[in-house]
Design a protein around this motif. Structure first.
Motif, mmCIF file in Angstrom:
data_model
loop_
_atom_site.group_PDB
_atom_site.id
_atom_site.type_symbol
_atom_site.label_atom_id
_atom_site.label_comp_id
_atom_site.label_asym_id
_atom_site.label_seq_id
_atom_site.Cartn_x
_atom_site.Cartn_y
_atom_site.Cartn_z
ATOM 1 N N MET A 247 1.097 -1.320 -0.167
ATOM 2 C CA MET A 247 -0.091 -0.013 0.257
ATOM 3 C C MET A 247 0.799 1.299 0.074
ATOM 4 O O MET A 247 0.646 2.137 -0.570
ATOM 5 C CB MET A 247 -0.844 0.021 1.344
ATOM 6 C CG MET A 247 -2.121 -1.141 1.138
ATOM 7 S SD MET A 247 -3.470 -0.923 2.123
ATOM 8 C CE MET A 247 -2.606 -1.547 3.763
ATOM 9 N N ALA A 248 2.051 1.044 0.650
ATOM 10 C CA ALA A 248 2.915 2.447 0.762
ATOM 11 C C ALA A 248 3.372 2.695 -0.630
ATOM 12 O O ALA A 248 3.297 3.783 -1.241
ATOM 13 C CB ALA A 248 3.962 2.044 1.728
ATOM 14 N N GLU A 274 0.886 -0.064 11.835
ATOM 15 C CA GLU A 274 1.803 -0.296 11.235
ATOM 16 C C GLU A 274 1.799 0.695 10.040
ATOM 17 O O GLU A 274 2.602 1.234 9.405
ATOM 18 C CB GLU A 274 2.276 -1.695 10.997
ATOM 19 C CG GLU A 274 3.570 -1.830 10.040
ATOM 20 C CD GLU A 274 4.220 -3.009 10.193
ATOM 21 O OE1 GLU A 274 4.973 -3.263 9.230
ATOM 22 O OE2 GLU A 274 3.733 -3.859 10.854
ATOM 23 N N LEU A 275 0.581 0.583 9.402
ATOM 24 C CA LEU A 275 0.274 1.152 8.250
ATOM 25 C C LEU A 275 0.322 2.690 8.511
ATOM 26 O O LEU A 275 0.917 3.596 7.722
ATOM 27 C CB LEU A 275 -1.181 0.924 7.901
ATOM 28 C CG LEU A 275 -1.695 1.728 6.646
ATOM 29 C CD1 LEU A 275 -0.818 1.472 5.281
ATOM 30 C CD2 LEU A 275 -3.176 1.399 6.070
ATOM 31 N N ARG A 276 -0.202 3.321 9.800
ATOM 32 C CA ARG A 276 0.030 4.620 9.983
ATOM 33 C C ARG A 276 1.562 5.193 10.251
ATOM 34 O O ARG A 276 1.716 6.237 9.621
ATOM 35 C CB ARG A 276 -0.760 4.879 11.418
ATOM 36 C CG ARG A 276 -2.299 4.887 11.106
ATOM 37 C CD ARG A 276 -3.145 5.042 12.384
ATOM 38 N NE ARG A 276 -4.518 5.334 12.333
ATOM 39 C CZ ARG A 276 -5.253 6.358 12.534
ATOM 40 N NH1 ARG A 276 -4.576 7.165 13.243
ATOM 41 N NH2 ARG A 276 -6.633 6.239 12.311
ATOM 42 N N ALA A 277 2.198 4.313 10.833
ATOM 43 C CA ALA A 277 3.398 4.409 11.198
ATOM 44 C C ALA A 277 4.252 4.665 9.825
ATOM 45 O O ALA A 277 5.265 5.435 9.647
ATOM 46 C CB ALA A 277 4.164 3.396 12.038
ATOM 47 N N LYS A 280 3.280 7.742 7.680
ATOM 48 C CA LYS A 280 3.763 8.796 8.223
ATOM 49 C C LYS A 280 5.298 9.060 7.811
ATOM 50 O O LYS A 280 5.692 10.240 7.456
ATOM 51 C CB LYS A 280 3.684 8.632 9.687
ATOM 52 C CG LYS A 280 4.214 9.858 10.403
ATOM 53 C CD LYS A 280 4.064 9.820 11.942
ATOM 54 C CE LYS A 280 4.580 11.093 12.509
ATOM 55 N NZ LYS A 280 4.632 10.947 14.046
ATOM 56 N N ARG A 281 6.127 8.004 7.925
ATOM 57 C CA ARG A 281 7.581 8.081 7.284
ATOM 58 C C ARG A 281 7.744 8.515 5.913
ATOM 59 O O ARG A 281 8.487 9.242 5.592
ATOM 60 C CB ARG A 281 8.214 6.803 7.718
ATOM 61 C CG ARG A 281 8.329 6.340 9.284
ATOM 62 C CD ARG A 281 9.307 5.223 9.408
ATOM 63 N NE ARG A 281 9.007 4.068 8.991
ATOM 64 C CZ ARG A 281 8.261 3.014 9.355
ATOM 65 N NH1 ARG A 281 7.930 3.184 10.782
ATOM 66 N NH2 ARG A 281 7.896 2.102 8.690
ATOM 67 N N HIS A 286 9.135 12.360 1.749
ATOM 68 C CA HIS A 286 8.729 12.935 0.430
ATOM 69 C C HIS A 286 7.944 14.218 0.466
ATOM 70 O O HIS A 286 7.844 14.842 -0.532
ATOM 71 C CB HIS A 286 8.027 11.863 -0.458
ATOM 72 C CG HIS A 286 8.557 10.474 -0.632
ATOM 73 N ND1 HIS A 286 9.650 10.419 -1.467
ATOM 74 C CD2 HIS A 286 8.477 9.606 -0.141
ATOM 75 C CE1 HIS A 286 9.868 9.260 -1.619
ATOM 76 N NE2 HIS A 286 9.316 8.531 -0.702
ATOM 77 N N GLY A 287 7.832 14.692 1.878
ATOM 78 C CA GLY A 287 7.171 16.324 1.827
ATOM 79 C C GLY A 287 5.698 15.941 1.939
ATOM 80 O O GLY A 287 5.375 17.223 1.416
#
Length: 341
Positions: A247-248, A274-277, A280-281, A286-287
């Motif tokens: 998904m990322a 884990e998806l949220r973290a 977020k990274r 990538h801004g």
């Protein structure tokens, strides 16, 4: 405008009151997890009957919580699809009946639009345009959101949705129902790097998803390995990491393709930590700005339906007297508020 929102598309009865000036006044949610647990999944007839029992008491509870009477309601919004047809008809019938009794307008709301707009309930809502990753038990899609009702589907699942893949994998690991949250808890104890998992459809261009092959890979791994607790935890962790990575990667592609600077995560799987973290990274790297609805509004709820319905009622839309519910309802069929033919 004060709008009563009703959500009964599956196995949760949600009711809320939203005020266009004051925001969310009250909301209540009844989960049917305990009813369906012994069957290992949602039984549509049981879901419909429980909505009948719980809906009106929840509505009365919300009114009392907000200090309002039924006569204070200016409109009624209800989920008309997509979802389980019997469950949808409970909410649609109750919503239409209440609107007629109060001589107030009613509006049929698209369930996915509710999820897309749930982040707008937050104190600092995302600004349009944005890309939304909408992931739930029945849907996995990337949507470009230019405004309310202005949606462009960028990619979707070709088979299992992410939430469905989580639930089916949890069943392979004998984790019970609901499987997705149980698998996520088990994954916290495991090593995601012990076993190799594919990242489906990331080796080719495009924004569509496919999780059935990943589920099959996991099944074969479960059959081949010992069923000791450590191995099960490692399989759960590896599976979850593969889904999140997939998904990322797709989100990154969507952000590049649309040149958007805001990513929104919505739907039940949006509660996955884990998806949220991970996203977020990605945003920090990538801004992009990354936002979510609060955990209570990731799953089905009446607040998102009240908000979405309020926007359309304010634009002068309303639904006629015929009670309609749609098991399938493509998101692309929606118009912007006030633009319906």
């Amino acid at each position: 405008m004060r709008v009563l929102g009703i959500e009964t598309s599956c196995d949760e009865t949600g009711v809320a009151l939203y005020d266009s000036d004051r925001g969310l006044l009250a909301h209540a949610l009844h989960s049917q997890v305990d009813l369906h647990a012994e069957y290992g999944g949602v039984v549509p007839e049981i879901a419909s009957r429980d909505h009948v029992r719980k809906l009106l008491p929840l509505a009365s509870h919300c009114l009392a919580q907000a200090g309002l009477q039924r006569s204070d309601i200016d409109g009624v919004a209800y989920t008309a699809g997509p979802g389980l047809i019997g469950a949808l008809l409970v909410g649609a019938s109750a919503g239409r009946a209440l609107a007629v009794a109060l001589d107030k307008p009613a509006i049929a709301v698209h369930h996915m639009e509710g999820h897309l707009l749930a982040p707008m309930l937050e104190p600092e809502p995302p600004a349009f345009p944005f890309v939304a990753l909408l992931v739930s038990g029945g849907h996995s899609m990337l949507v470009e959101v230019k405004g309310i009702g202005r949606y462009r589907l960028l990619g979707e699942t070709l088979d299992d949705a992410a939430g469905e893949a989580f639930d089916k994998t949890a069943k392979l690991l004998n984790l019970g129902y609901p499987g997705g949250p149980a698998l996520a808890r088990l994954a916290e104890k495991g090593d995601p790097n012990r076993f190799s998992f594919p990242r489906p459809m990331t080796d080719r261009p495009g924004l569509d998803f496919s999780f059935s092959g990943l589920k099959t890979h996991t099944r074969n791994l479960v059959l081949a390995e010992d069923d000791d607790p450590a191995t099960q935890a490692d399989i759960a962790a590896g599976f979850q990491r593969a889904v999140v990575d997939t998904m990322a990667i797709k989100c990154r592609r969507a952000m590049v393709a649309t040149r958007a600077r805001q990513l929104v995560i919505a739907g039940g799987v949006g509660a996955n930590l884990e998806l949220r973290a991970t996203l977020k990274r990605e945003g920090e790297k990538h801004g992009w700005a990354v936002s979510y609805p609060r955990l209570a509004f990731c799953t089905d709820n009446g607040a998102m339906i009240a908000f979405a319905g309020c926007q359309r009622l304010l634009a002068g839309e309303h639904t006629g007297p015929v009670i309609e519910a749609r098991a399938r309802w493509p998101l692309e069929q929606l118009d912007a508020p006030g633009e319906a033919a």
